[in-house]
Design a protein around this motif. Structure first.
Motif, PDB file in Angstrom:
ATOM      1  N   THR A 124       0.826  -1.202   0.000  1.00 21.66           N
ATOM      2  CA  THR A 124       0.000   0.000   0.000  1.00 21.66           C
ATOM      3  C   THR A 124       0.861   1.252   0.000  1.00 21.66           C
ATOM      4  O   THR A 124       2.064   1.218   0.257  1.00 21.66           O
ATOM      5  CB  THR A 124      -0.911   0.031   1.237  1.00 21.66           C
ATOM      6  OG1 THR A 124      -0.101  -0.035   2.413  1.00 21.66           O
ATOM      7  CG2 THR A 124      -1.872  -1.144   1.227  1.00 21.66           C
ATOM      8  N   LEU A 125       0.206   2.368  -0.272  1.00 18.57           N
ATOM      9  CA  LEU A 125       0.854   3.681  -0.223  1.00 18.57           C
ATOM     10  C   LEU A 125       0.225   4.495   0.905  1.00 18.57           C
ATOM     11  O   LEU A 125      -0.503   3.948   1.737  1.00 18.57           O
ATOM     12  CB  LEU A 125       0.709   4.371  -1.586  1.00 18.57           C
ATOM     13  CG  LEU A 125       1.429   3.645  -2.737  1.00 18.57           C
ATOM     14  CD1 LEU A 125       0.991   4.186  -4.092  1.00 18.57           C
ATOM     15  CD2 LEU A 125       2.944   3.752  -2.576  1.00 18.57           C
ATOM     16  N   VAL A 126       0.513   5.770   0.943  1.00 23.47           N
ATOM     17  CA  VAL A 126       0.044   6.619   2.042  1.00 23.47           C
ATOM     18  C   VAL A 126      -1.486   6.670   2.074  1.00 23.47           C
ATOM     19  O   VAL A 126      -2.148   6.388   1.069  1.00 23.47           O
ATOM     20  CB  VAL A 126       0.656   8.032   1.872  1.00 23.47           C
ATOM     21  CG1 VAL A 126       0.007   8.760   0.692  1.00 23.47           C
ATOM     22  CG2 VAL A 126       0.548   8.853   3.142  1.00 23.47           C
ATOM     23  N   ASP A 127      -2.044   7.027   3.249  1.00 22.73           N
ATOM     24  CA  ASP A 127      -3.497   7.097   3.375  1.00 22.73           C
ATOM     25  C   ASP A 127      -4.088   8.031   2.313  1.00 22.73           C
ATOM     26  O   ASP A 127      -3.431   9.005   1.917  1.00 22.73           O
ATOM     27  CB  ASP A 127      -3.883   7.586   4.768  1.00 22.73           C
ATOM     28  CG  ASP A 127      -3.552   9.057   4.997  1.00 22.73           C
ATOM     29  OD1 ASP A 127      -4.471   9.874   4.885  1.00 22.73           O
ATOM     30  OD2 ASP A 127      -2.386   9.380   5.272  1.00 22.73           O
ATOM     31  N   PRO A 128      -5.267   7.741   1.816  1.00 22.75           N
ATOM     32  CA  PRO A 128      -6.189   6.696   2.274  1.00 22.75           C
ATOM     33  C   PRO A 128      -5.917   5.314   1.697  1.00 22.75           C
ATOM     34  O   PRO A 128      -6.669   4.380   1.975  1.00 22.75           O
ATOM     35  CB  PRO A 128      -7.544   7.220   1.801  1.00 22.75           C
ATOM     36  CG  PRO A 128      -7.229   7.959   0.530  1.00 22.75           C
ATOM     37  CD  PRO A 128      -5.872   8.604   0.764  1.00 22.75           C
ATOM     38  N   ASP A 129      -4.874   5.157   0.896  1.00 26.45           N
ATOM     39  CA  ASP A 129      -4.609   3.862   0.273  1.00 26.45           C
ATOM     40  C   ASP A 129      -4.417   2.768   1.318  1.00 26.45           C
ATOM     41  O   ASP A 129      -4.870   1.633   1.130  1.00 26.45           O
ATOM     42  CB  ASP A 129      -3.363   3.959  -0.623  1.00 26.45           C
ATOM     43  CG  ASP A 129      -3.213   2.763  -1.539  1.00 26.45           C
ATOM     44  OD1 ASP A 129      -4.153   2.488  -2.316  1.00 26.45           O
ATOM     45  OD2 ASP A 129      -2.179   2.074  -1.473  1.00 26.45           O
ATOM     46  N   ASN A 130      -3.739   3.092   2.426  1.00 24.58           N
ATOM     47  CA  ASN A 130      -3.474   2.067   3.427  1.00 24.58           C
ATOM     48  C   ASN A 130      -4.634   1.854   4.394  1.00 24.58           C
ATOM     49  O   ASN A 130      -4.508   1.108   5.366  1.00 24.58           O
ATOM     50  CB  ASN A 130      -2.195   2.387   4.220  1.00 24.58           C
ATOM     51  CG  ASN A 130      -2.279   3.693   4.988  1.00 24.58           C
ATOM     52  OD1 ASN A 130      -3.336   4.287   5.101  1.00 24.58           O
ATOM     53  ND2 ASN A 130      -1.148   4.147   5.515  1.00 24.58           N
ATOM     54  N   ARG A 131      -5.760   2.508   4.124  1.00 20.45           N
ATOM     55  CA  ARG A 131      -6.935   2.313   4.973  1.00 20.45           C
ATOM     56  C   ARG A 131      -8.047   1.593   4.225  1.00 20.45           C
ATOM     57  O   ARG A 131      -9.202   1.579   4.676  1.00 20.45           O
ATOM     58  CB  ARG A 131      -7.433   3.667   5.497  1.00 20.45           C
ATOM     59  CG  ARG A 131      -6.502   4.268   6.554  1.00 20.45           C
ATOM     60  CD  ARG A 131      -6.936   5.645   6.988  1.00 20.45           C
ATOM     61  NE  ARG A 131      -6.088   6.131   8.085  1.00 20.45           N
ATOM     62  CZ  ARG A 131      -5.940   7.394   8.410  1.00 20.45           C
ATOM     63  NH1 ARG A 131      -6.594   8.315   7.730  1.00 20.45           N
ATOM     64  NH2 ARG A 131      -5.170   7.775   9.409  1.00 20.45           N
ATOM     65  N   ARG A 132      -7.713   1.014   3.102  1.00 19.80           N
ATOM     66  CA  ARG A 132      -8.722   0.260   2.348  1.00 19.80           C
ATOM     67  C   ARG A 132      -9.139  -0.986   3.133  1.00 19.80           C
ATOM     68  O   ARG A 132      -8.365  -1.522   3.928  1.00 19.80           O
ATOM     69  CB  ARG A 132      -8.160  -0.141   0.981  1.00 19.80           C
ATOM     70  CG  ARG A 132      -7.957   1.030   0.030  1.00 19.80           C
ATOM     71  CD  ARG A 132      -7.365   0.566  -1.288  1.00 19.80           C
ATOM     72  NE  ARG A 132      -6.062  -0.069  -1.110  1.00 19.80           N
ATOM     73  CZ  ARG A 132      -5.528  -0.935  -1.951  1.00 19.80           C
ATOM     74  NH1 ARG A 132      -6.187  -1.303  -3.021  1.00 19.80           N
ATOM     75  NH2 ARG A 132      -4.339  -1.452  -1.725  1.00 19.80           N
ATOM     76  N   PRO A 133     -10.375  -1.464   2.908  1.00 20.54           N
ATOM     77  CA  PRO A 133     -10.840  -2.649   3.642  1.00 20.54           C
ATOM     78  C   PRO A 133      -9.913  -3.849   3.427  1.00 20.54           C
ATOM     79  O   PRO A 133      -9.343  -4.032   2.355  1.00 20.54           O
ATOM     80  CB  PRO A 133     -12.224  -2.909   3.041  1.00 20.54           C
ATOM     81  CG  PRO A 133     -12.661  -1.587   2.488  1.00 20.54           C
ATOM     82  CD  PRO A 133     -11.407  -0.916   2.008  1.00 20.54           C
ATOM     83  N   VAL A 134      -9.766  -4.644   4.470  1.00 21.12           N
ATOM     84  CA  VAL A 134      -8.926  -5.842   4.432  1.00 21.12           C
ATOM     85  C   VAL A 134      -9.813  -7.057   4.229  1.00 21.12           C
ATOM     86  O   VAL A 134     -10.854  -7.197   4.880  1.00 21.12           O
ATOM     87  CB  VAL A 134      -8.123  -5.989   5.743  1.00 21.12           C
ATOM     88  CG1 VAL A 134      -7.324  -7.287   5.754  1.00 21.12           C
ATOM     89  CG2 VAL A 134      -7.209  -4.785   5.945  1.00 21.12           C
TER      90      VAL A 134
END
Length: 974
Positions: free
Chosen positions: A803-813
């Motif tokens: 992932t990259l910086v937010d919001p990319d790293n806050r996507r659903p898992v």
């Protein structure tokens, strides 16, 4: 009578961070508790789930700390989650936000009360508001910089609407309902009063009640009232008046209709600018001043979280605010539901030490009883801390958490940068500087750039804060004839220069105490600022230094001392946001010599970390904060942990990187876009783009839908990176032609479906870098799990994290994938045994199962051997032979056990050929020296058995044997 036992903190063995929001609720978390427990996680570590602004994806925009966030779930589902944690013997750490609240929601009742009642609000003490700011028009008002355009235009476009609900008036603006000061509603009730009278007889009860309400409003204490009794009267009477008006309108339709007609007049007629005069006058009489959001930069008069207007700081130093905001937290602690807390943005607090001491004392009383003597207990038990508390604190080089803080450590950014640094070839720093400067066409000096960007932030984002400080310092200077001639402008200028030169996020001066370390920081910042500005009056710098260090003149009285201390405390609250915005959110997007070094808590001007430094930092942590969190990914990191390890690999091959960089730039030259005579992308942005693609490129083949998704993520990242850099576009002033040109370039160089020389050249190189990155990641992973400290895992990172910086790293898992993977691994382990399973997982490493299995094996070992890995001594180990520089190893010994951790590094020299792995024969005759620890060992990950040998009088293990199957090793001595 038996004395009650002292509360003992629950110390986590390994934490797993979950991001709660409407898309991930308490019920969904409950479903994965069993999985996390199986994985070896001891404590669920949750983002804030207290009541936040509707639609919040992160929980930091809290509107009420006394309620659970209904979008995440209610008490029943929360209790079910707590029961599930208890069933698995797991603890729970909550991210608590003490510094600020969201003020863009009417659900923030405390803020709404302030807007309605100004200084007379019973909650005026809650927020850090300057009621007597430099701009006199804001005296006793709060600036509300929420408008999307200039106030007059917004007003005359009819976007501000007066409305009425249940006895109260408000201004509505795109979903926001801003209360009207009750006394000012006389202007509304008095409009066309004669028409209302004509509809009733003189003695009609409804008319008499209407006039009685008007009379009550006339006698209502004013909004600037400070007298406590009159404030209470105002609060009581205004609510009575609202209820009376509401009842009257419900019982008498003619009154309700009259108010509707009056409101329509106030709301004006589009095209008739004078028809908005009434509403304009009404707004001038409010306890707030509505303004264009850009005005906040210079005129904001409430302290914010960084430069975010929607997040207003709260005065946690006020005992009433502390008690009110911690009610729910303390109940959850008392009930055993919350067993630890992470304190967000501790540097934003007025007095971090005071807050943390109060927090621990309150936790102690919740657990031991209200009558328990916390102070006496601490005096009798030095170092005693009743509750697990970790603080979000960025530590600069050589900086440590203040020893007097009653906490167990930080949340781990220091470890993140330390461990990442050993996978960067420190010897290639000069080469990379040359490559970077040559590609850019100019020399980029990190230290000077950071200074300039901090000044930029003070100018474009936080000048209002600097102005408020200048105003405070000017008031101080006016009290002494030796300093009264310092002008306000010169004071603001000197304050800004010193902040720009500050070497750490903040100091911790408190009444009566200035730490020696803080003296050094302040002296260094003032000295550097003075050298950079020889044209400014040196005595102003000296004056500021003396105030910050509380070096009171002999003539100072008590009022002077209070003013000096208050200035120093507020100054400390501003240096942190300027450092964060200037360094993390600006310089990190401008200076990209090696992008993996541009991480929260990092200083990319330093190229890598030596093994000696890494080991020294580990031993220091063991000594001072053995239970601090240690992490490699958080919701705030700039890149996923496995993105960084890929980019790290570039540091080992400067010559090849330089040639590759030139070739790609040449291949893509015809795809550049010219905007107003400027090439886009700039070399700076192009350099960052190539590193980002190498780091984030997904593993395996992508179908068209997956490729489009990846392209969309890269596009979003580049726009964010460009706006953060603030060189050609920004969040404040987006440059649409520039951004569109940048995206056209990205689309062109990543186009598939036809000839693309760049992709043909990029893919083979990327796969090679990805191979090195995966093994770097496994090395980093093992070091995190067995180094001193509590290993923390960010959601989803048990598989590869690209992932990259937010919001990319806050996507659903996707937890179903992970649950099935772990179940499959356990079944295969039973059938194949660990050794054969690991061999197969290394071969099929792109699916990430090797990472998941390594976590599963090591964390469960850690859970069973906590004392050894939490308190055992830490001894760096040396290697011998041709590959001695390719290994990081150490020994942990305690509680009757000896454990050895060893991982490879610098893989381009260890396994440079395609398909070659850091296993077996690549280690040649190299040895790991284990003097004083001879014997029989078991590899925790593979179950392989190893025996030390004597080599030239030294006890050792063959690295070829040690890494025969798995690329990392954790050994326990039998």
């Amino acid at each position: 009578m038996r004395q009650r036992a002292l509360p003992k903190p629950r110390i986590p063995s390994a934490t797993y961070r979950l991001q709660f929001n409407a898309q991930f609720s308490f019920d969904q978390a409950r479903e994965i508790v069993g999985y996390l427990s199986e994985l070896g996680i001891s404590d669920l570590y949750a983002s804030s789930y207290l009541q936040a602004k509707p639609g919040s994806i992160h929980g930091y925009d809290v509107v009420n700390q006394t309620l659970l966030n209904r979008e995440v779930g209610g008490e029943q589902s929360y209790q079910a989650l707590m029961d599930e944690l208890k069933r698995h013997g797991m603890g729970h750490i909550l991210d608590f936000v003490p510094n600020h609240m969201c003020v863009e929601s009417e659900e923030n009742l405390w803020w709404m009360d302030v807007l309605e009642n100004g200084p007379s609000s019973l909650n005026a003490h809650f927020f850090d508001i300057d009621w007597a700011p430099v701009k006199k028009e804001l005296t006793d008002k709060v600036l509300l910089p929420f408008l999307g355009d200039q106030y007059g235009r917004v007003l005359e476009r009819g976007e501000l609407k007066l409305s009425y609900r249940e006895g109260a008036f408000s201004i509505d603006y795109y979903g926001m309902h801003i209360p009207i000061e009750p006394k000012s509603t006389l202007e509304i009730l008095s409009l066309n009063q004669e028409r209302l009278q004509e509809q009733f007889s003189d003695d009609a009860p409804a008319l008499l009640e209407y006039f009685s309400i008007v009379t009550s409003l006339l006698h209502l204490p004013v909004a600037t009232e400070r007298d406590p009794e009159l404030k209470e009267e105002r609060h009581r009477e205004k609510e009575i008046i609202k209820k009376r008006l509401d009842r009257l309108c419900r019982e008498e339709p003619r009154v309700a209709r009259h108010l509707e007609e009056s409101i329509a007049v106030f709301n004006g007629t589009l095209g008739d600018r004078h028809s908005f005069d009434l509403l304009d006058r009404l707004l001038q009489n409010q306890c707030y001043r509505l303004s264009f959001w850009r005005v906040a930069t210079e005129e904001i008069n409430y302290r914010r979280f960084f430069d975010i207007n929607a997040l207003a700081a709260i005065r946690m130093e006020d005992p009433a605010v502390f008690n009110q905001t911690h009610q729910l937290l303390f109940r959850l602690i008392r009930e055993g539901k919350v067993t630890g807390v992470r304190i967000d943005h501790v540097d934003g607090l007025y007095d971090p030490l005071g807050y943390l001491e109060k927090l621990q004392e309150s936790c102690f009383k919740e657990l031991a009883g209200e009558q328990a003597d916390y102070r006496g207990t601490v005096e009798e038990n030095p170092g005693y801390r009743p509750f697990y508390v970790a603080v979000e604190k960025i530590l600069m080089k050589g900086e440590q958490l203040p020893k007097e803080w009653p906490v167990f450590g930080s949340t781990g950014y220091d470890f993140l940068n330390q461990v990442n640094g050993i996978f960067v070839d420190a010897e290639q720093g000069k080469a990379f500087e040359r490559i970077y400067d040559h590609f850019l066409g100019y020399h980029s000096d990190f230290t000077e750039l950071m200074y300039e960007k901090k000044k930029l932030v003070l100018q474009v984002s936080l000048s209002g804060e600097a102005n408020m400080l200048g105003h405070r310092l000017n008031n101080i200077s006016e009290r002494d004839r030796l300093t009264r001639d310092f002008t306000l402008n010169s004071l603001v200028r000197v304050i800004s220069e010193v902040i720009a030169c500050f070497p750490v996020y903040r100091t911790y001066v408190v009444p009566g105490t200035v730490r020696e370390r803080d003296v050094q920081y302040i002296e260094a910042a003032v000295g550097k600022a003075q050298r950079k500005n020889p044209a400014l009056n040196a005595s102003i710098f000296e004056f500021l230094r003396d105030v910050l260090l509380l070096r009171f003149p002999e003539t100072a009285d008590e009022a002077d001392r209070v003013a000096w201390l208050d200035f120093a405390m507020h100054f400390q609250q501003i240096t942190g946001p300027v450092m964060a915005k200037g360094l993390e959110d600006t310089t990190f997007y401008v200076y990209n010599r090696l992008a993996s070094l541009n991480e929260v808590g990092g200083m990319p001007g330093r190229f890598g970390t030596t093994l000696a430094a890494f080991h020294g930092q580990s031993m220091e942590r063991l000594k001072n904060t053995p239970h601090a969190m240690i992490t490699t990914a958080t919701h705030d990191t700039k890149r996923g942990e496995d993105v960084r390890t890929r980019i790290d690999a570039l540091s080992e091959m400067p010559d090849e990187w330089e040639e590759t960089l030139k070739r790609w730039s040449r291949l893509n030259r015809d795809k550049e876009v010219q905007v107003e005579g400027q090439r886009i992308p700039t070399h700076h942005k192009e350099y960052l783009l190539y590193q980002t693609l190498l780091g984030a490129w997904p593993l395996g083949e992508m179908d068209p839908q997956q490729y489009e998704s990846f392209l969309g993520r890269i596009r979003e990242y580049l726009i964010k990176a460009s706006r953060e850099a603030k060189t050609h576009t920004s969040w404040i002033s987006p440059n649409q032609p520039y951004e569109e040109a940048l995206l056209r370039f990205v689309d062109a160089i990543l186009a598939r479906g036809g000839p693309n020389e760049f992709l043909d050249d990029f893919i083979p190189f990327q796969k090679r870098i990805a191979r090195f990155g995966l093994f770097n990641s496994l090395s980093q992973l093992l070091l995190k799990m067995v180094s001193p400290g509590c290993p923390d895992f960010y959601q989803g990172t048990e598989l590869w994290d690209l992932t990259l910086v937010d919001p990319d790293n806050r996507r659903p898992v996707d937890y179903q994938v992970r649950l099935k993977a772990l179940a499959g691994l356990k079944a295969r382990e039973r059938d194949l045994g660990p050794r054969e399973l690991v061999r197969q997982l290394v071969e099929s490493r792109e699916n990430g199962w090797i990472k998941l299995y390594t976590i599963y094996r090591v964390l469960n070992f850690r859970k069973a051997n906590r004392e050894t890995l939490e308190f055992g001594e830490y001894l760096p180990l040396e290697a011998q032979g041709a590959r001695a520089g390719n290994i990081c190893a150490f020994l942990r010994r305690g509680a009757g056990k000896t454990v050895v951790a060893a991982v490879p590094r610098m893989l381009s020299s260890l396994a440079p050929e395609p398909g070659q792995l850091p296993l077996g024969e690549v280690w040649l005759d190299s040895l790991l020296v284990l003097d004083g620890a001879a014997g029989h060992y078991r590899n925790v990950i593979t179950d392989e058995e190893l025996e030390t040998v004597d080599h030239a009088g030294r006890t050792a293990l063959s690295l070829a044997q040690l890494f025969a199957t798995a690329p990392v090793a954790l050994l326990e001595k039998r």
